[in-house]
Design an enzyme around this catalytic site. Structure first.
Site, PDB file in Angstrom:
ATOM      1  N   LYS A 209     -13.852   0.345  -3.616  1.00 31.38           N
ATOM      2  CA  LYS A 209     -14.881   0.753  -2.648  1.00 31.38           C
ATOM      3  C   LYS A 209     -15.974   1.560  -3.351  1.00 31.38           C
ATOM      4  CE  LYS A 209     -12.307   1.217   1.675  1.00 31.38           C
ATOM      5  NZ  LYS A 209     -11.751   2.177   2.627  1.00 31.38           N
TER       6      LYS A 209
ATOM      7  N   GLU B 113       0.824  -1.224   0.000  1.00 33.22           N
ATOM      8  CA  GLU B 113       0.000   0.000   0.000  1.00 33.22           C
ATOM      9  C   GLU B 113       0.849   1.262   0.000  1.00 33.22           C
ATOM     10  OE1 GLU B 113      -4.480  -0.754   1.753  1.00 33.22           O
ATOM     11  OE2 GLU B 113      -3.032   0.173   3.063  1.00 33.22           O
TER      12      GLU B 113
ATOM     13  N   HIS C  50       8.318 -26.815  -2.249  1.00 32.38           N
ATOM     14  CA  HIS C  50       7.703 -27.955  -2.927  1.00 32.38           C
ATOM     15  C   HIS C  50       6.487 -27.504  -3.740  1.00 32.38           C
ATOM     16  CE1 HIS C  50      10.257 -30.870  -0.758  1.00 32.38           C
ATOM     17  NE2 HIS C  50      10.346 -29.828   0.054  1.00 32.38           N
TER      18      HIS C  50
HETATM   19  O1  PA5 Z   1      -3.243   1.025   5.886  1.00 33.64           O
HETATM   20  C1  PA5 Z   1      -4.351   1.510   5.729  1.00 33.64           C
HETATM   21  O2  PA5 Z   1      -4.582   2.734   5.892  1.00 33.64           O
HETATM   22  C2  PA5 Z   1      -5.544   0.642   5.343  1.00 33.64           C
HETATM   23  O3  PA5 Z   1      -5.139  -0.654   5.071  1.00 33.64           O
HETATM   24  C3  PA5 Z   1      -6.586   0.638   6.455  1.00 33.64           C
HETATM   25  O4  PA5 Z   1      -5.974   0.182   7.634  1.00 33.64           O
HETATM   26  C4  PA5 Z   1      -7.777  -0.249   6.097  1.00 33.64           C
HETATM   27  O5  PA5 Z   1      -8.334   0.163   4.891  1.00 33.64           O
HETATM   28  C5  PA5 Z   1      -8.834  -0.208   7.202  1.00 33.64           C
HETATM   29  O6  PA5 Z   1      -9.248   1.101   7.422  1.00 33.64           O
HETATM   30  P1  PA5 Z   1     -10.072   1.502   8.704  1.00 33.64           P
HETATM   31  O7  PA5 Z   1      -9.182   1.331   9.897  1.00 33.64           O
HETATM   32  O8  PA5 Z   1     -10.425   2.930   8.501  1.00 33.64           O
HETATM   33  O9  PA5 Z   1     -11.273   0.607   8.785  1.00 33.64           O
END
Ligand code: PA5
Length: 436
Positions: free
Chosen positions: A427, A292, A313
């Protein structure tokens, strides 16, 4: 290169099996860029600089949150035999990875004086929720729902299901079993918590999900399992001090620089390899952290994880002889979690006489070194990280190491390490589609 904890080494990095691709001169040449990237973090002047709260968190932990985490953990241990942890992405992976790192993959079966802990809300599977409900059965349980935004659909739906279970079981006292980890002021979950009287722990404003493991996001789970947050933070703080060094003696520079130069030579994928099952989920956490943070604007290495020797394997064939796309980063432990003298039937012992009186860790170490050499010979450069051992202190150390190395890597690539605009693509479409 080794970093010292008192008289003991905490972490070392070895890039011998990258030298065919990345020379020390090339790394030296990159040190100006590494310094620029590190300065952006230190001086808080880079893109996303309002999300650098994780840098000093181990040293400046909010005292009220530290006390609240310990108080909530003590209450949960008293009131529940099962803790249900609901969250996705950065609100899930750090907690579960740390639990496995310190307590192993069979924590739930082996826990005697701490609650069993189940992680849900990271998919849209009703069967996953129902199975956990069946595991809980008639036993007492508590819920820790984690969402910084408070509006992520997967955990919100899963929470609705477990909230309903708690309501049915505990009636007017259900609120005592619900712990919410969310933004201090905004979001649906904060609003619900205020109205329903749930205990609220705070995800700091200046820390994004994937950098939030040390905050109450991961910390409450760890404390419930008897993992000392103080010790984890001590390890992270030692890393914070060791890794502030602005030179190639800093292993984050070597790691970030080597993988960057390999990326420039056409490597598009980085494999995180571990030879000890309790390091496996740390790889999933690492995968999200780097995926990310770096994967945007058409840049970044695709992070993938392999469990060895198991995957030798299966994927081992591809790694050895498939497309030459990847580099491999191996995380090893200097001290095995446990060891076992090899016991063999006499016929088997006759086939492998050199294993007489040896231990499993001896064989595992040989398997790892042989694999690294074989993969490098097959065109897969290998970075070897060796951590002294898998305990609470070293959990803090290695997580901090990867957080800093990741931010450095993203700044080297010229991307903002702290945003994730691509996540919204699915989303937005999902919401449109649901709304008809
Ligand atoms: O690293 C990040 O920002 C994302 O992976 C969030 O943690 C994830 O989308 C979950 O978001 P939230 O804590 O707002 O539910």
């Amino acid at each position: 290169m080794k970093l010292k904890k008192g008289s003991m080494s905490a972490l070392s990095i070895e890039t011998r099996f990258c030298h065919e691709w990345v020379s020390s001169e090339a790394l030296e040449k990159l040190s100006g860029e590494l310094q620029r990237a590190h300065t952006l973090i230190r001086d808080k002047t880079g893109a996303g600089n309002d999300f650098l709260g994780w840098v000093d968190l181990p040293a400046d932990y909010p005292a009220d949150q530290l006390a609240l985490i310990k108080e909530c953990a003590a209450r949960i241990k008293k009131q529940a035999q099962v803790l249900v942890v609901i969250g996705i992405g950065g609100s899930h992976l750090g907690g579960e990875a740390g639990l496995q790192f310190c307590r192993g993959q069979n924590y739930n079966a082996l826990a005697t004086d701490t609650p069993e802990i189940y992680f849900v809300g990271h998919n849209l599977s009703a069967s996953a929720w129902q199975e956990v409900a069946r595991i809980i059965g008639q036993r007492d349980f508590a819920i820790n729902v984690i969402s910084k935004s408070g509006t992520t659909l997967e955990p919100a739906l899963c929470f609705g299901y477990f909230q309903d279970l708690a309501q049915k079981k505990y009636g007017t006292t259900a609120a005592e079993h619900i712990y919410v980890t969310t933004d201090k002021a905004s979001g649906l979950m904060k609003q619900q918590a205020d109205e329903r009287g749930w205990t609220t722990l705070v995800v700091p404003d200046d820390i994004g999900g994937r950098y939030s493991a040390f905050s109450p996001v991961g910390a409450l789970v760890w404390e419930v399992a008897g993992i000392s947050l103080d010790t984890v933070l001590a390890g992270a703080n030692q890393a914070r001090q060791d890794l502030a060094d602005m030179s190639l003696a800093n292993p984050t520079w070597v790691y970030a620089g080597t993988r960057f130069l390999l990326g420039q030579q056409g490597k598009v994928m980085e494999l995180y390899a571990s030879y000890e099952p309790r390091l496996s989920l740390l790889g999933r956490w690492w995968q999200q952290l780097f995926g990310e943070s770096e994967g945007k604007d058409g840049r970044g290495l695709y992070p993938a994880t392999i469990d060895l020797t198991q995957d030798l394997h299966s994927l081992g064939q591809y790694i050895q002889q498939g497309q030459r796309l990847m580099l491999e980063t191996t995380l090893a432990l200097e001290q095995p979690v446990a060891d076992q003298t090899i016991v063999l039937d006499p016929l088997a012992a006759a086939k492998w006489p050199y294993l007489h009186d040896q231990t499993i860790s001896f064989v595992n170490d040989h398997a790892m070194r042989a694999t690294i050499a074989a993969h490098a010979a097959g065109g897969v450069p290998n970075i070897l990280l060796t951590l002294a051992r898998a305990d609470e202190w070293h959990l803090g150390y290695i997580m901090y190491f990867f957080e800093l190395a990741c931010a450095l890597s993203a700044y080297l690539l010229g991307v903002n390490p702290f945003d994730q605009p691509g996540v919204n693509a699915y989303k937005d479409r999902m919401m449109q589609s649901l709304a008809g």
